[in-house]
Motif scaffolding. Structure first.
Motif, mmCIF file in Angstrom:
data_model
loop_
_atom_site.group_PDB
_atom_site.id
_atom_site.type_symbol
_atom_site.label_atom_id
_atom_site.label_comp_id
_atom_site.label_asym_id
_atom_site.label_seq_id
_atom_site.Cartn_x
_atom_site.Cartn_y
_atom_site.Cartn_z
ATOM 1 N N GLY A 1 8.617 5.991 -0.198
ATOM 2 C CA GLY A 1 10.075 5.438 -0.318
ATOM 3 C C GLY A 1 10.796 5.545 0.818
ATOM 4 O O GLY A 1 11.468 4.363 1.213
ATOM 5 N N THR A 2 9.605 5.777 2.039
ATOM 6 C CA THR A 2 10.342 5.042 3.254
ATOM 7 C C THR A 2 9.399 4.320 4.437
ATOM 8 O O THR A 2 7.832 5.274 4.097
ATOM 9 C CB THR A 2 10.685 5.933 4.067
ATOM 10 N N VAL A 3 8.972 4.093 4.676
ATOM 11 C CA VAL A 3 7.690 3.451 5.943
ATOM 12 C C VAL A 3 8.710 3.514 7.018
ATOM 13 O O VAL A 3 9.845 2.881 7.217
ATOM 14 C CB VAL A 3 7.326 2.163 5.483
ATOM 15 N N ALA A 4 7.836 3.865 8.454
ATOM 16 C CA ALA A 4 8.389 4.107 9.602
ATOM 17 C C ALA A 4 7.398 3.084 10.388
ATOM 18 O O ALA A 4 6.268 4.042 9.963
ATOM 19 C CB ALA A 4 8.526 5.335 9.308
ATOM 20 N N VAL A 5 8.009 2.446 11.052
ATOM 21 C CA VAL A 5 7.354 2.119 12.963
ATOM 22 C C VAL A 5 8.304 2.379 13.708
ATOM 23 O O VAL A 5 9.417 2.545 14.123
ATOM 24 C CB VAL A 5 6.737 1.048 12.708
ATOM 25 N N ALA A 6 7.370 2.285 15.201
ATOM 26 C CA ALA A 6 8.781 2.440 16.417
ATOM 27 C C ALA A 6 9.081 1.299 15.946
ATOM 28 O O ALA A 6 8.777 -0.047 16.626
ATOM 29 C CB ALA A 6 7.047 2.411 17.751
ATOM 30 N N PRO A 7 10.646 1.100 16.577
ATOM 31 C CA PRO A 7 11.131 -0.074 16.659
ATOM 32 C C PRO A 7 10.926 -0.479 17.990
ATOM 33 O O PRO A 7 12.412 -1.002 19.258
ATOM 34 C CB PRO A 7 12.750 0.637 16.862
ATOM 35 N N THR A 8 10.355 -0.678 18.408
ATOM 36 C CA THR A 8 9.852 -1.840 20.179
ATOM 37 C C THR A 8 10.198 -2.626 19.692
ATOM 38 O O THR A 8 9.305 -3.709 20.994
ATOM 39 C CB THR A 8 8.946 -0.885 20.850
ATOM 40 N N GLY A 9 9.605 -3.792 18.360
ATOM 41 C CA GLY A 9 9.288 -4.915 18.933
ATOM 42 C C GLY A 9 9.200 -5.524 17.144
ATOM 43 O O GLY A 9 9.565 -5.097 16.308
ATOM 44 N N HIS A 10 8.089 -6.496 17.621
ATOM 45 C CA HIS A 10 8.100 -7.373 16.300
ATOM 46 C C HIS A 10 6.890 -6.015 15.337
ATOM 47 O O HIS A 10 7.270 -6.778 14.024
ATOM 48 C CB HIS A 10 6.616 -8.377 16.521
ATOM 49 N N ALA A 11 6.876 -5.258 15.582
ATOM 50 C CA ALA A 11 6.148 -4.653 14.681
ATOM 51 C C ALA A 11 7.289 -3.915 13.484
ATOM 52 O O ALA A 11 6.784 -4.287 12.262
ATOM 53 C CB ALA A 11 5.215 -3.464 14.476
ATOM 54 N N ALA A 12 8.883 -3.725 14.150
ATOM 55 C CA ALA A 12 9.301 -3.223 13.049
ATOM 56 C C ALA A 12 10.051 -4.379 12.307
ATOM 57 O O ALA A 12 10.443 -3.431 11.429
ATOM 58 C CB ALA A 12 10.335 -2.419 13.964
ATOM 59 N N VAL A 13 10.136 -4.814 12.870
ATOM 60 C CA VAL A 13 11.006 -6.680 11.918
ATOM 61 C C VAL A 13 10.436 -7.011 10.697
ATOM 62 O O VAL A 13 10.807 -6.486 9.596
ATOM 63 C CB VAL A 13 11.386 -7.172 13.350
ATOM 64 N N TRP B 1 0.700 -1.037 -0.273
ATOM 65 C CA TRP B 1 0.110 0.295 -0.212
ATOM 66 C C TRP B 1 0.916 1.680 -0.135
ATOM 67 O O TRP B 1 0.715 2.023 -0.382
ATOM 68 C CB TRP B 1 -0.751 0.003 1.414
ATOM 69 N N ALA B 2 2.066 1.433 0.825
ATOM 70 C CA ALA B 2 2.969 2.795 0.427
ATOM 71 C C ALA B 2 4.036 2.531 -0.616
ATOM 72 O O ALA B 2 3.912 3.922 -1.069
ATOM 73 C CB ALA B 2 3.511 2.277 2.177
ATOM 74 N N ARG B 3 4.146 1.171 -1.097
ATOM 75 C CA ARG B 3 4.722 1.696 -2.456
ATOM 76 C C ARG B 3 3.912 1.714 -3.484
ATOM 77 O O ARG B 3 4.823 2.827 -4.007
ATOM 78 C CB ARG B 3 5.448 0.133 -2.422
#
Length: 99
Positions: free
Chosen positions: A64-76, A57-59
């Protein structure tokens, strides 16, 4: 997995790394009850189900960039699916996403 898709907004085809189809595991303390073992998903998290349609969807909207909080599984999970989504856009199936 996508039985409710007709009720959802139009989304691009999800990128799949093999999520879903996780095995039902019986609970020791509750006979006859089974739960889905989401550790069997590609990144070991149920968040793969969210990232699968979100990255394309973002692509497709030109991000060109997607970002999420780097606090766990969502980021990976988001990182894995974003790399796959951009690799598909560039005609590569080997997981490489150019900078």
């Amino acid at each position: 997995m996508w039985r409710w898709r007709p009720l959802s907004p139009v989304l691009p085809a999800p990128v799949s790394l093999g999520e879903g189809g996780t095995p039902p595991v019986p609970l020791r303390h509750l006979p006859g009850v089974r739960i889905k073992d989401e550790r069997a998903d590609p990144t070991g998290s149920f968040k793969d189900r969210m990232a699968s349609p979100a990255a394309p969807w973002a692509r497709d909207r030109g991000f060109g960039t997607v970002a999420v909080a780097p606090t766990g599984h969502a980021a990976v999970s988001t990182a894995a699916y974003a790399a796959a989504a951009w690799a598909v856009r560039h005609g590569r199936g080997d997981g490489y996403a150019p900078p």
